[in-house]
Write an enzyme that holds these catalytic residues in place. Structure first.
Site, short mmCIF file in Angstrom:
data_model
loop_
_atom_site.label_atom_id
_atom_site.label_comp_id
_atom_site.label_asym_id
_atom_site.label_seq_id
_atom_site.Cartn_x
_atom_site.Cartn_y
_atom_site.Cartn_z
CG ASP A 39 22.73 -36.84 -32.21
OD1 ASP A 39 22.40 -36.99 -33.41
OD2 ASP A 39 23.64 -37.49 -31.66
CG HIS A 72 21.37 -33.42 -36.72
ND1 HIS A 72 20.35 -34.28 -36.38
CD2 HIS A 72 22.38 -33.69 -35.87
CE1 HIS A 72 20.74 -35.05 -35.38
NE2 HIS A 72 21.97 -34.71 -35.06
#
Length: 330
Positions: free
Chosen positions: A108, A307
């Protein structure tokens, strides 16, 4: 799993960062040191499975609560969270531990920093492994303006630009906030509501406020694990982490100094990109350009994964990175 260590408080670049360590001393390892860089809204704890596995494999491993997060300092002011500051923090950690070069792994926002290291401090990097967020070409326009034009005013990065507007929403109930963020697709399949935002607007904050019945998917972490996140954010809150987003434009401007003929220079370091096919925030297609930007380059696509890859599919992530490292740094 090995017990999560107490952080070492390390002064670097004008701040003090909490650094979690496992494995042998760098000089005694005989293997490359590995630094794991967390993203938003996470902390070093998100790498606990990787820290344990790589330490057991004989690597000296480190993961900091980065500037603004967890036990680390959160200096005041947006200008304290630029890419230059964030990369200089890592340079200072390498200096502190007497490490000339290391392998860096990022997820991320940690991956956004990771992919800038070959430009900001190339002499300190052995290789880069990124999860979910790839190295992207230099944006053709101010990224915040681009996000606003594409997704509108409710898009979470656009909303983040107004200081003080979003923090109260995220800090109102920290357990609820992290139950919202840290979710995975239900039964490995993305349905309409299985992502923490509305697909057209990416109105992450609006969806948070709708309540759990609207979120879709299922929780990734137990109450005990979620409480680790909630407790960590009681110290600094969300202002420092969101300041990273408030530097999108400044970082885009600063990146121009590295451009060659309008493009970022080719990265000549071993690079690994791990995508997740059920990550709607960062779908695998956004990594397609990387094949022409790095050499040697490898890519692995995790199927049925959302994610939060290093927590959702820890064993697969560990195997992929270790195999890649054995081929390039043995």
């Amino acid at each position: 799993m090995t017990e999560w260590p107490v952080p070492e408080m390390v002064p670097t670049n004008g701040v003090t960062l909490g650094v979690y360590r496992m494995g042998p001393e760098p000089a005694e390892s005989g293997k490359p040191a590995v630094f794991f860089l967390h993203g938003f809204p996470e902390i070093a704890y998100s790498w606990r499975a990787q820290m344990t596995a790589f330490a057991e494999a004989g690597h000296s491993v480190f993961t900091p609560d980065q500037r603004g997060y967890g036990v680390s300092d959160a200096p005041e002011g947006v200008q304290q969270f630029t890419m230059q500051k964030l990369t200089d923090d890592l340079r200072g950690l390498l200096d502190h531990y007497g490490i000339e070069k290391a392998v860096f792994v990022g997820h991320d926002w940690g991956a956004i920093i990771l992919w800038q290291l070959p430009f900001y401090m190339p002499e300190r990097v052995l290789g880069c492994a990124g999860l979910n967020v790839p190295l992207l070409p230099h944006y053709p326009m101010d990224p915040v303006a681009m996000f606003r034009a594409r997704f509108g005013e409710d898009m979470y990065i656009v909303r983040f630009q107004e200081e003080g507007a979003c923090e109260p929403i995220l800090e109102r109930d920290l357990m609820q906030t992290f139950k919202f963020f840290l979710r995975k697709p239900n039964k490995g399949k993305v349905q309409k509501s299985d992502v923490p935002f509305e697909e057209k607007s990416l109105d992450l904050l609006g969806l948070l406020e709708k309540g759990e019945d609207a979120w879709g998917g299922e929780r990734l972490l137990s109450d005990r694990e979620t409480a680790v996140y909630a407790k960590a954010y009681k110290k600094n809150g969300f202002t420092g982490p969101i300041h990273w987003y408030r530097n999108f434009t400044a970082n885009w401007q600063d990146q121009k100094r590295f451009l060659e003929g309008g493009r970022l220079p080719h990265v000549n370091l071993p690079c690994l990109m791990i995508t997740a096919d059920l990550d709607r925030a960062c779908p695998p297609v956004i990594a397609d350009a990387m094949a022409g930007m790095c050499t040697p380059y490898e890519r692995i696509d995790l199927k049925g994964c959302g994610h939060w890859s290093q927590q959702e599919r820890a064993d697969d992530v560990n195997t992929a990175i270790m195999d890649w490292m054995q081929r390039h740094f043995a």
